[in-house]
Design an enzyme around this catalytic site. Structure first.
Site, PDB file in Angstrom:
ATOM      1  N   LEU A   1       0.823  -1.207   0.000  1.00  0.00           N
ATOM      2  CA  LEU A   1       0.000   0.000   0.000  1.00  0.00           C
ATOM      3  C   LEU A   1       0.856   1.256   0.000  1.00  0.00           C
ATOM      4  CD1 LEU A   1      -2.613  -0.995   2.721  1.00  0.00           C
ATOM      5  CD2 LEU A   1      -2.992  -0.868   0.272  1.00  0.00           C
TER       6      LEU A   1
ATOM      7  N   GLY B   1       9.034   5.800   6.279  1.00  0.00           N
ATOM      8  CA  GLY B   1      10.341   5.819   6.929  1.00  0.00           C
ATOM      9  C   GLY B   1      10.616   4.597   7.783  1.00  0.00           C
ATOM     10  N   PHE B   2       9.561   3.978   8.299  1.00  0.00           N
ATOM     11  CA  PHE B   2       9.789   2.830   9.166  1.00  0.00           C
ATOM     12  C   PHE B   2       9.554   1.518   8.459  1.00  0.00           C
ATOM     13  CE2 PHE B   2       9.179   5.873  12.738  1.00  0.00           C
ATOM     14  CZ  PHE B   2      10.446   5.700  13.264  1.00  0.00           C
TER      15      PHE B   2
ATOM     16  N   LYS C   1       1.927  -3.245   8.852  1.00  0.00           N
ATOM     17  CA  LYS C   1       3.099  -2.375   8.814  1.00  0.00           C
ATOM     18  C   LYS C   1       4.313  -3.207   9.191  1.00  0.00           C
ATOM     19  CE  LYS C   1       2.361   1.682  10.606  1.00  0.00           C
ATOM     20  NZ  LYS C   1       2.413   2.774   9.647  1.00  0.00           N
TER      21      LYS C   1
ATOM     22  N   ASP D   1       3.870  13.288  14.375  1.00  0.00           N
ATOM     23  CA  ASP D   1       3.921  13.289  12.917  1.00  0.00           C
ATOM     24  C   ASP D   1       2.512  13.329  12.341  1.00  0.00           C
ATOM     25  OD1 ASP D   1       5.123  13.363  10.452  1.00  0.00           O
ATOM     26  OD2 ASP D   1       5.334  11.200  10.291  1.00  0.00           O
TER      27      ASP D   1
END
Ligand SMILES: *[C@@H]1O[C@H](CO)[C@@H](O)[C@H](O)[C@H]1NC(C)=O
Ligand SMILES: *[C@@H]1O[C@H](CO)[C@@H](O)[C@H](O)[C@H]1NC(C)=O
Ligand SMILES: *[C@@H]1O[C@H](CO)[C@@H](O)[C@H](O)[C@H]1NC(C)=O
Ligand SMILES: *[C@@H]1O[C@H](CO)[C@@H](O)[C@H](O)[C@H]1NC(C)=O
Ligand SMILES: *[C@@H]1O[C@H](CO)[C@@H](O)[C@H](O)[C@H]1NC(C)=O
Ligand SMILES: *[C@@H]1O[C@H](CO)[C@@H](O)[C@H](O)[C@H]1NC(C)=O
Ligand SMILES: *[C@@H]1O[C@H](CO)[C@@H](O)[C@H](O)[C@H]1NC(C)=O
Ligand SMILES: *[C@@H]1O[C@H](CO)[C@@H](O)[C@H](O)[C@H]1NC(C)=O
Length: 820
Positions: free
Chosen positions: A510, A514-515, A532, A629
């Site tokens: 998707l 950054g992680f 994730k 963020d």
């Protein structure tokens, strides 16, 4: 006579005065003292005593501060309310062995008042920061005529006692400074209160009003709570006939730490000096969440982690349903059915587990009673409302019973206690009546079911084999998949996740942040998820990581993307979220065609939803999360275009523990949304989130990106441009044409105003998110916004540069946390 002593300078750790020689006689005595401009330093060089002027004040005070900390951090003040207005101050020992602080004309500004006279008194500033006065004949025995640790100011240092000396009646408590210019005690105090026969409790008081109460004593962590036990500090609670006190110390002795009560922020916080940052870092400040505030839900209220936070204890109802509906909990709850209070017609007890026990002010304790006796004791007294088997003072056994209203009860996830609450038998019978009705219905249903099964028996036998296979498969999937429990975070097996995402195939991807990348997945039961895959390991150990993830999973709100589970196997760390079919806000609102789907009422709904989600994170949740963020690509839209904030808690998960306001050298954030103080100085707080929210609001209204924005008048960004237009009286110039006529102009103007207020340069000028929600929901006049925060065009390489590439993503679910 004040001027007649010899002052001596730094690095003397001991100064004494031979008081047998009188000053007045020849005026030339070998006495010693501390004059303004000279200081006394503890032998290891960690603390310094001398004169200072706090904040912007010109007044002189005698105080003790950390010697090796470049920002002057005062831990104790002698003449707190009696400043010296010039540099004439002098500290000395007078002829009766008292420590006295004199100013001009030898007027006494401050002194110790010793009952017994000391012949050869000496003064020493110890390495612990304790200023002690002792009789020479006592040597280093540790008995002091006087010590500053007995008279704390606003700071508790390691080893310092907070509590009572029951033999002398001395109470050692913290009292906050009035403000940073005036060390005179303000309204806030923090100390232990004692009641006859009841357990001691520690409170922060505002004047005489209880403001915050620490949990029952045996889990006490100063200024903290048992939910956040600290691995870095040890606490010691002593309660006997002589003393009641608590002390703390860091497990690593070289760590500089202090506990401070601050009236300006209305908190008590434990700070630790971070050598790397050259700054104090705030750990475990209290109160933080709503339930921390004393009696937040009123009498007999039950403060929970749910939404709304206040409930009534079972068997009670709101005293005023009207006010309760308006989230005014102050009146609390009353019993549905009165207690019977007759012998024979006995009341019952309902048992609850996992609670911060009620305030013990109206309680009674007997350490020798067992549970049965405790219950009987409670039943015998009509005003007794609860008892507990948990021995709140540590050790085992014992009985505590409460009288009257139960105040300040809170549901806690860790180290909660058990409490048995008295309920009238009628109330319970009522419930049971309902239950028995349910049983009857169940019997009928079962009866019908049996008949049906008879009919279906033949079919069942035929299909049995097939069915059995299915069951086995289901069970396997259950085991691999999520065991659904309320408190436990479902742990997924790597195989299950790999299968759900077609082995992390690129079709299922998707987005990339950054992680690490995010994949869409479908579990065996058909549920769609977003996975994730954290690409870099966090600084935490596995246990800490898991604890953090469990805490994040407990944050549940209709405007937050829900964390469904996680998977940790070897190097792999995966977080599983609910899947949001409508993608992220940036791919909608900045997209020329999709944008048209968003009329004003949808946009307003999105703004309000994000605001509510943030209020929950900032103030109503257990953890007090600063997002760090917040941006359009971190707001996802559900089926009905309701906004849900994603990636909250990750900054915390992937950096350090429990700070809520801090400095960091790892800036996680995105160019265009970062508050100036965070962008420039790495300093983040709830107000830096408010800033990002402000930018987001303006983006949602205008449909333009803050950082992409450029205009002929050379405004640096969207916020600044809007602010100019606002001041020129034509704020609607930029408004997205798609808003059409559905937008009520006043509502749009109001939202621009709010957005600009949130995006103001100075954190203190920005409203809190709770204020924002009120503003959004009311018609009251709003303040005029000041200059919005600025950004440097070429930001620091870490924070600014690589964020540009990815924020313009059209990923359905984008993650774009950045790492400095
Ligand atoms: C300091 O206070 C004294 C006594 O209150 C007063 O006489 C004196 O003028 C003050 N000095 C200054 C510099 O304000
Ligand atoms: C020493 O100071 C104490 C406290 O101010 C005072 O009570 C005592 O009278 C002083 N003694 C002399 C000799 O001045
Ligand atoms: C201090 O002493 C001086 C000289 O003795 C005198 O003029 C002055 O008024 C005194 N000040 C105070 C505040 O007592
Ligand atoms: C006080 O100290 C002096 C000098 O250190 C010593 O000679 C004297 O004996 C001491 N007096 C007492 C009562 O300890
Ligand atoms: C209280 O905290 C605020 C904000 O951190 C700080 O500016 C202020 O100096 C503190 N007050 C005192 C008396 O330390
Ligand atoms: C403390 O009490 C005062 C007086 O009752 C009140 O005005 C103030 O708002 C209280 N402060 C806080 C932080 O609740
Ligand atoms: C408080 O509310 C929670 C959540 O609804 C519930 O589980 C708990 O049993 C309640 N406790 C009491 C004492 O009513
Ligand atoms: C019940 O307890 C209250 C509070 O301790 C006490 O005042 C009262 O006398 C007790 N009543 C009886 C009947 O023991």
């Amino acid at each position: 006579m004040g001027g007649l002593c010899f002052s001596f300078m730094i690095s003397a750790n001991l100064f004494f005065l031979s008081s047998t020689i009188s000053f007045a006689v020849d005026g030339f005595t070998p006495s010693q003292c501390v004059l303004d401009g000279t200081t006394l330093v503890s032998s290891d060089g960690s603390f310094e005593l001398g004169f200072f002027s706090p904040g912007s004040s010109k007044n002189r005070y005698l105080g003790i501060w950390f010697k090796n900390v470049p920002v002057r951090t005062v831990v104790w003040v002698a003449n707190r309310c009696n400043p010296i207005n010039d540099t004439s101050g002098v500290l000395m020992i007078n002829s009766t062995g008292n420590l006295v602080l004199l100013s001009q004309n030898s007027s006494v500004v401050w002194s110790t008042s010793l009952v017994k006279q000391a012949q050869n008194a000496t003064v020493e500033l110890l390495d612990s920061g304790n200023l002690v006065l002792r009789d020479a004949k006592d040597g280093n025995s540790g008995t002091y005529l006087w010590q500053s640790f007995d008279y704390p100011s606003d700071t508790l240092l390691p080893g310092m006692k907070l509590g009572w000396d029951l033999r002398t009646g001395l109470k050692r408590h913290l009292s906050a400074w009035k403000n940073s210019d005036d060390p005179c005690p303000g309204d806030f105090t923090y100390g232990i209160e004692m009641q006859l026969q009841a357990y001691p409790e520690a409170y922060i008081l505002n004047g005489s009003t209880k403001f915050f109460r620490t949990s029952a004593w045996n889990e006490l962590t100063i200024c903290g709570s048992p939910e956040h036990p600290s691995p870095r500090y040890s606490f010691n609670f002593v309660y006997n006939n002589d003393e009641v006190f608590v002390t703390y110390k860091p497990k690593i002795e070289s760590i500089l730490s202090r506990v401070v009560l601050n009236q300006t922020t209305s908190t008590c916080a434990r700070f630790q000096w971070k050598v790397g940052y050259q700054a104090w870092q705030d750990f475990s400040s209290r109160p933080t969440e709503s339930c921390d505030y004393y009696g937040f839900c009123g009498a007999n209220g039950n403060c929970t982690s749910e939404d709304p936070v206040c409930k009534c204890i079972q068997g009670f109802s709101p005293k005023s349903q009207e006010k309760w509906n308006l989230a005014d909990w102050s009146l609390g709850c009353v019993r549905n059915k009165p207690l019977s209070c007759h012998e024979g017609d006995k009341d019952e007890f309902l048992k609850f587990d996992g609670f911060k026990l009620p305030d013990t002010t109206n309680s009674w304790v007997d350490k020798s009673m067992n549970l049965k006796e405790c219950r009987d004791k409670c039943l015998k007294n009509c005003s007794c409302t609860a008892y507990t088997s948990s021995d709140i003072g540590g050790g085992s056994g014992g009985c505590t019973i409460w009288f009257g209203d139960l105040i300040d009860i809170k549901q806690v996830p860790v180290a909660g206690k058990e409490i048995c609450i008295r309920t009238s038998a009628a109330e319970i019978v009522n419930n049971e009546g309902e239950n028995s009705r349910k049983v009857k219905i169940a019997i009928i249903v079962v009866g019908i079911a049996i008949v049906f099964s008879g009919v279906l028996l033949v079919g069942y036998v035929i299909r049995r084999r097939k069915r059995k296979n299915e069951e086995i498969r289901e069970r396997n999937e259950d085991n691999e998949g999520a065991p659904r429990g309320d408190m436990e975070l479902p742990l997924f097996d790597l195989m299950t996740v790999a299968r759900a995402t077609d082995n992390f195939s690129s079709n299922k991807k998707l987005g990339e942040g950054g992680f690490g990348p995010v994949y869409k997945g479908t579990l065996a039961d058909g549920q769609e998820i977003a996975v994730k895959r954290l690409s870099r390991s966090s600084s935490q150990g596995l246990n800490e990581f898991m604890n953090e993830v469990i805490l994040i999973a407990k944050l549940q709100h209709r405007n937050l993307v829900r964390l469904l589970g996680c998977c940790v196997q070897g190097e792999e760390k995966l977080l599983l979220y609910e899947y949001m079919p409508n993608g992220s806000l940036d791919s909608s609102i900045f997209d020329e065609t999709r944008r048209e789907l968003f009329d004003w009422s949808k946009r307003f709904n999105i703004i309000c939803g994000i605001a509510r989600g943030l209020v929950y994170l900032h103030q109503d949740s257990r953890l007090r999360i600063i997002h760090r963020d917040l941006k359009a690509s971190n707001v996802l839209l559900d089926n009905e275009m309701n906004p849900k904030i994603s990636d909250f808690g990750l900054a915390r998960l992937l950096t350090e523990g429990d700070q809520t306001v801090a400095n960091t050298d790892r800036v996680i954030g995105t160019y265009g949304y970062m508050a100036p103080e965070y962008f420039m100085g790495g300093q983040f707080s709830v107000k830096s989130d408010v800033f990002s929210f402000g930018v987001l609001v303006l983006e949602v209204i205008t449909g333009r990106e803050n950082k992409e924005f450029s205009d002929p008048s050379n405004s640096r960004n969207l916020c600044e441009h809007l602010w100019r237009l606002w001041n020129e009286g034509k704020p609607l110039e930029l408004i997205d044409t798609c808003l059409g006529s559905s937008g009520t102009i006043s509502e749009v103007l109001r939202c621009i105003n709010i957005g600009l207020l949130c995006a103001q340069h100075h954190p203190d000028d920005r409203p809190s998110m709770a204020d924002v929600v009120i503003m959004l929901g009311s018609q009251t006049a709003l303040a005029r916004p000041k200059q919005p925060g600025f950004f440097i065009e070429r930001g620091t390489p870490e924070a600014g540069s690589n964020s540009g590439n990815q924020s313009r993503s059209t990923n359905e679910l984008s993650i774009s946390l950045l790492e400095a």
